[in-house]
Scaffold this motif. Structure first.
Motif, short mmCIF file in Angstrom:
data_model
loop_
_atom_site.label_atom_id
_atom_site.label_comp_id
_atom_site.label_asym_id
_atom_site.label_seq_id
_atom_site.Cartn_x
_atom_site.Cartn_y
_atom_site.Cartn_z
N ALA A 67 11.72 3.70 -66.73
CA ALA A 67 13.13 3.56 -67.14
C ALA A 67 13.95 3.08 -65.94
N VAL A 68 14.94 2.23 -66.20
CA VAL A 68 15.80 1.69 -65.13
C VAL A 68 17.24 1.73 -65.60
N MET A 69 18.13 2.08 -64.68
CA MET A 69 19.57 2.08 -64.97
C MET A 69 20.28 1.66 -63.69
N ILE A 70 21.39 0.96 -63.82
CA ILE A 70 22.23 0.61 -62.67
C ILE A 70 23.61 1.21 -62.90
N THR A 71 24.21 1.73 -61.84
CA THR A 71 25.52 2.37 -61.99
C THR A 71 26.60 1.33 -62.23
N ASP A 72 27.75 1.79 -62.73
CA ASP A 72 28.86 0.88 -63.05
C ASP A 72 29.34 0.10 -61.84
N ASP A 73 29.29 0.71 -60.65
CA ASP A 73 29.74 0.01 -59.45
C ASP A 73 28.67 -0.94 -58.89
N GLN A 74 27.52 -0.97 -59.52
CA GLN A 74 26.40 -1.85 -59.17
C GLN A 74 25.95 -1.66 -57.72
N GLN A 75 26.04 -0.43 -57.23
CA GLN A 75 25.60 -0.12 -55.87
C GLN A 75 24.37 0.78 -55.84
N THR A 76 24.01 1.35 -57.00
CA THR A 76 22.87 2.25 -57.07
C THR A 76 22.02 1.92 -58.29
N ILE A 77 20.71 1.84 -58.06
CA ILE A 77 19.75 1.68 -59.15
C ILE A 77 19.05 3.03 -59.30
N VAL A 78 18.84 3.45 -60.54
CA VAL A 78 18.14 4.69 -60.83
C VAL A 78 16.88 4.33 -61.60
N THR A 79 15.73 4.86 -61.17
CA THR A 79 14.49 4.61 -61.89
C THR A 79 13.86 5.94 -62.27
N GLY A 80 13.27 5.98 -63.45
CA GLY A 80 12.49 7.12 -63.89
C GLY A 80 11.03 6.70 -63.90
N SER A 81 10.13 7.65 -63.74
CA SER A 81 8.72 7.28 -63.63
C SER A 81 7.84 8.04 -64.61
N GLN A 82 6.67 7.49 -64.81
CA GLN A 82 5.65 8.11 -65.64
C GLN A 82 5.21 9.44 -65.03
N GLU A 83 5.31 9.56 -63.72
CA GLU A 83 4.90 10.79 -63.02
C GLU A 83 5.97 11.88 -63.05
N GLY A 84 7.13 11.62 -63.64
CA GLY A 84 8.18 12.62 -63.77
C GLY A 84 9.20 12.63 -62.65
N GLN A 85 9.23 11.60 -61.84
CA GLN A 85 10.20 11.53 -60.74
C GLN A 85 11.38 10.65 -61.14
N ILE A 86 12.52 10.93 -60.53
CA ILE A 86 13.70 10.07 -60.64
C ILE A 86 14.03 9.61 -59.23
N CYS A 87 14.17 8.31 -59.05
CA CYS A 87 14.49 7.76 -57.72
C CYS A 87 15.84 7.06 -57.76
N LEU A 88 16.59 7.23 -56.69
CA LEU A 88 17.86 6.54 -56.50
C LEU A 88 17.67 5.52 -55.39
N TRP A 89 18.16 4.32 -55.63
CA TRP A 89 18.01 3.21 -54.69
C TRP A 89 19.38 2.62 -54.39
N ASP A 90 19.67 2.34 -53.13
CA ASP A 90 20.90 1.64 -52.75
C ASP A 90 20.69 0.14 -52.97
N LEU A 91 21.69 -0.52 -53.52
CA LEU A 91 21.66 -1.96 -53.72
C LEU A 91 22.81 -2.56 -52.93
N SER A 92 22.49 -3.33 -51.91
CA SER A 92 23.52 -3.92 -51.05
C SER A 92 24.11 -5.17 -51.71
N PRO A 93 25.27 -5.63 -51.23
CA PRO A 93 25.89 -6.83 -51.78
C PRO A 93 24.99 -8.07 -51.71
N ASP A 94 24.08 -8.10 -50.73
CA ASP A 94 23.16 -9.24 -50.63
C ASP A 94 21.83 -8.96 -51.34
N LEU A 95 21.87 -7.98 -52.26
CA LEU A 95 20.75 -7.64 -53.15
C LEU A 95 19.52 -7.07 -52.43
#
Length: 73
Positions: A22-50
């Motif tokens: 599963a993948v979701m991006i926040t409204d401010d487009q600065q954080t990506i959230v991923t869910g995994s088959q292993e049961g983890q949720i990861c937060l990722w920073d997304l910079s203006p230069d992607l």
């Protein structure tokens, strides 16, 4: 005042697997959230230069994370 605390993850020679289901991006487009088959949720920073960098990994689910939803304040 909000204090920023860097995430620290400790593991052996290899990081935990993270088969994204599963993948979701926040409204401010600065954080990506991923869910995994292993049961983890990861937060990722997304910079203006992607550039994507890891921010936090959340453990605790005992089943796959197959859906992510935004919560209201």
């Amino acid at each position: 005042m909000k204090t920023l605390v860097p995430a620290v993850a400790v593991w052996g020679r290899t990081a935990p697997s993270h088969s994204i289901t599963a993948v979701m991006i926040t409204d401010d487009q600065q954080t990506i959230v991923t869910g995994s088959q292993e049961g983890q949720i990861c937060l990722w920073d997304l910079s203006p230069d992607l550039q994507i960098s890891s921010k936090e990994i959340l453990f605790g689910h005992t089943a796959s994370v197959t859906c992510l939803a935004k919560a209201r304040e």
